[in-house]
Design a protein around this motif. Structure first.
Motif: not given
Length: 640
Positions: A467-478
């Protein structure tokens, strides 16, 4: 026996040596005419055979470099330099033997993997403590095996002993032994430590990790790189230049021997041998680092890679999610939501399904069998459990049958944090709740992305079915700016095909990544824990669970390509310089033929540099500063 095998394998080399010895014997007996006739006749016969092959190639539209060798042999015979003609024949016939020797050295790491395939196993029959020795290919899943100290693990399995220490260096490149606890996975091909252990086989030999790697290695060893054909592109201009220079030297000097003296230094062995040796060496070097590259073509694409895309779960993250919260909807309890979801997830192979089941079992919940169950790839599971229709999966999948899914679904805990994702649950057409799971990014993922940026690759893209929320939070961390979420396999293929900067690398690990790995210019599979389908579709497989190897693969590809091209140009440069000297009469034909052997050797030795170079992780572009590379602990984390 070794000499006899060599003679059978290289009969022309052996015949040339015999003829050469006979010629020198005749010269020693002052039978110069007989020596000249013997050497000249033999050289012309060899040239005729090569000429026939050359004409066939030309008729098929392939202009190779053999024309130079044929003309050089005939011209030396014509001007009476028959010793030089024999040396050229020896050089041509010995080129194959020299290439085999160099390639043998270059593929040493690959051959080491092939030769160490497990052959035997010690199976414990039921209700017996006495092991029976069987062939490794007779092991079936479920067998209990005894692995003695310092023995190879014959098949993939789980450890039954409390703890064991295993050397996985031939599989992963990790030099330190790995400590594995009871219930954890043991890979075939790893070497047991100092204590005997028991394992339960989870796969047959053909389906085990080591055999899959061996299959990839065989494919790699048999492949040929497109850059090897680069030598053919040099064929016409190099041939024209050599013949033109030889003709001018003859015309200016008025001496036909000058034509032959130039051409003996124009032989093509450096072009034909150096590139394949360099690419075999690069593949061997990669194998030593735990990266199985399936061919020289892949190394060439890695060397020129300009953009890269990553899957998320199991690639940028550890792929071992854990349940952190249950958000039940009204009229449902958290226990009901988890029990029904876990019961349905028994029929899914997704990594999230295992996490949900483990969470239910840890809470002591009794799972129910499903009357019917089906998995919708990349979306979720539909099952009938205890008479209830249960849907578990992505929001849009569940919402299609439970329209109230959006009503307050995100309210209890807000947006997921880094590495967190939601699994939605519906029961009998009503939204039942949400399971919040956490899958943390790999510790060295961000550092790897920074290394790739310093190597000149464009900013990475995340392609995930989450989902977008999970993907974007991981992407932000990286630090990833471009994110595409909730993708189906065909969506990933479409997005990779549309990426403008080519070649493009795609890194993934799951079954749903197999299509995009096959479609990308370079597909890299995280093979230590990834699916067999992903490994088979990919162009390279990382045998260890270490994402930093992606950057290592790019570095090895660039270094190999640089050495291959450098070896070709080294051979051309030396040959051209020597031909110019011969054109002015400074190098006699016999001396030129001998010197050309040294040119061949120099080009091959330069190509063999692809074998070395230290750790790939240390090789950056000039002026770039290496970033510290965190590594996972050599104690394997617990598996759920």
């Amino acid at each position: 026996m070794t000499v006899l095998r060599a003679i059978r394998k290289y009969p022309v080399v052996a015949a040339t040596v015999v003829v050469g010895l006979a010629v020198f014997a005749l010269l020693g007996a002052d039978l110069d005419t007989a020596a000249a006739w013997l050497a000249s006749t033999y050289a012309v016969l060899i040239a005729a055979g090569a000429g026939v092959r050359m004409i066939r190639d030309i008729m098929h539209g392939h202009w190779g470099l053999d024309i130079l060798a044929v003309v050089a042999i005939l011209s030396t015979v014509a001007v009476g330099e028959y010793v030089a003609s024999l040396i050229i024949v020896l050089m041509l016939s010995g080129g194959e033997a020299l290439e085999d020797y160099a390639a043998g050295r270059a593929r040493g790491e690959l051959d080491a993997l092939l030769s160490r395939a497990p052959q035997a196993a010690h199976r414990l029959p039921p209700n017996s403590q006495t092991p029976a020795d069987i062939a490794a290919d007779e092991v079936v899943p479920g067998d209990v095996l005894l692995v003695k100290p310092a023995e190879l693990v014959p098949v993939d399995g789980v450890l039954l002993s409390p703890e064991g220490s295993f050397d996985e260096s031939s599989l992963t490149g990790e030099p330190l032994p790995v400590t594995i606890s009871e219930g954890q996975t043991v890979m075939s091909g790893s070497v047991n430590g100092s204590q005997a252990v028991l394992i339960r086989a989870t796969a047959a030999t053909a389906d085990s990790q080591y055999q899959r790697i061996v299959a990839l290695v065989r494919e790699a060893a048999e492949s040929k790189a497109p850059v090897v054909r680069l030598a053919d592109r040099f064929a016409v201009p190099f041939t024209v230049f050599s013949l033109l220079l030889a003709g001018i030297a003859w015309w200016v000097s008025g001496e036909p021997v000058r034509f032959a003296e130039v051409l003996v230094l124009a032989t093509p062995c450096p072009l034909l041998i150096a590139a394949p040796v360099a690419f075999m060496g690069g593949m061997s070097r990669a194998a030593k680092d735990g990266i199985i590259v399936k061919g020289g073509a892949t190394l060439q694409q890695l060397a020129g890679a300009r953009s890269i895309a990553f899957d998320k779960t199991g690639t940028l993250t550890y792929g071992k999610p854990e349940l952190t919260a249950i958000q039940p909807a009204s009229s449902f309890t958290a226990e009901d939501v988890l029990r029904l979801a876990a019961s349905a997830e028994q029929y899914s192979s997704h990594v999230l399904a295992a996490a949900v089941q483990n969470a239910a079992q840890e809470r002591g919940l009794q799972l129910s069998p499903a009357t019917t169950a089906s998995e919708v790839a990349t979306n979720g599971v539909r099952a009938i459990v205890d008479g209830h229709t249960v849907l578990v999966g992505k929001r849009r999948f569940v919402e299609a049958e439970a329209p109230d899914t959006g009503d307050g679904a995100e309210a209890p805990a807000g947006a997921p944090g880094a590495g967190q994702l939601r699994v939605y649950v519906a029961v009998d057409g009503r939204f039942a709740g949400t399971l919040l799971l956490s899958d943390t990014p790999r510790r060295n993922a961000k550092a790897t992305l920074e290394r790739l940026a310093r190597l000149g690759l464009e900013p990475p893209v995340m392609l995930t079915g989450d989902g977008p929320a999970s993907a974007e939070s991981t992407a932000a961390a990286l630090g990833i700016q471009q994110v595409h979420a909730e993708l189906l396999p065909e969506d990933k293929v479409r997005l990779v095909a549309a990426m403008p900067s080519r070649p493009v690398i795609m890194v993934g690990d799951g079954v749903n990544d197999a299509p995009v790995l096959a479609a990308a210019d370079v597909g890299i599979a995280m093979g230590a824990r990834g699916s067999t389908a992903a490994g088979e579709s990919a162009d390279a497989v990382i045998a260890t669970d270490d994402i930093s190897k992606v950057a290592d693969a790019v570095i090895i590809g660039r270094r190999t390509m640089r050495i291959a091209l450098g070896s070709i140009w080294l051979g051309i440069s030396l040959s051209v310089g020597l031909m110019v000297a011969a054109a002015f009469g400074f190098i006699p034909a016999v001396a030129g033929a001998l010197i050309q052997e040294l040119v061949d050797l120099a080009a091959i030795l330069n190509a063999l540099r692809a074998l070395g170079g230290g750790s790939a992780s240390e090789k950056l572009q000039p002026g770039a500063r290496a970033l510290p590379q965190p590594r996972d602990s050599v104690t394997r984390p617990a598996q759920n």
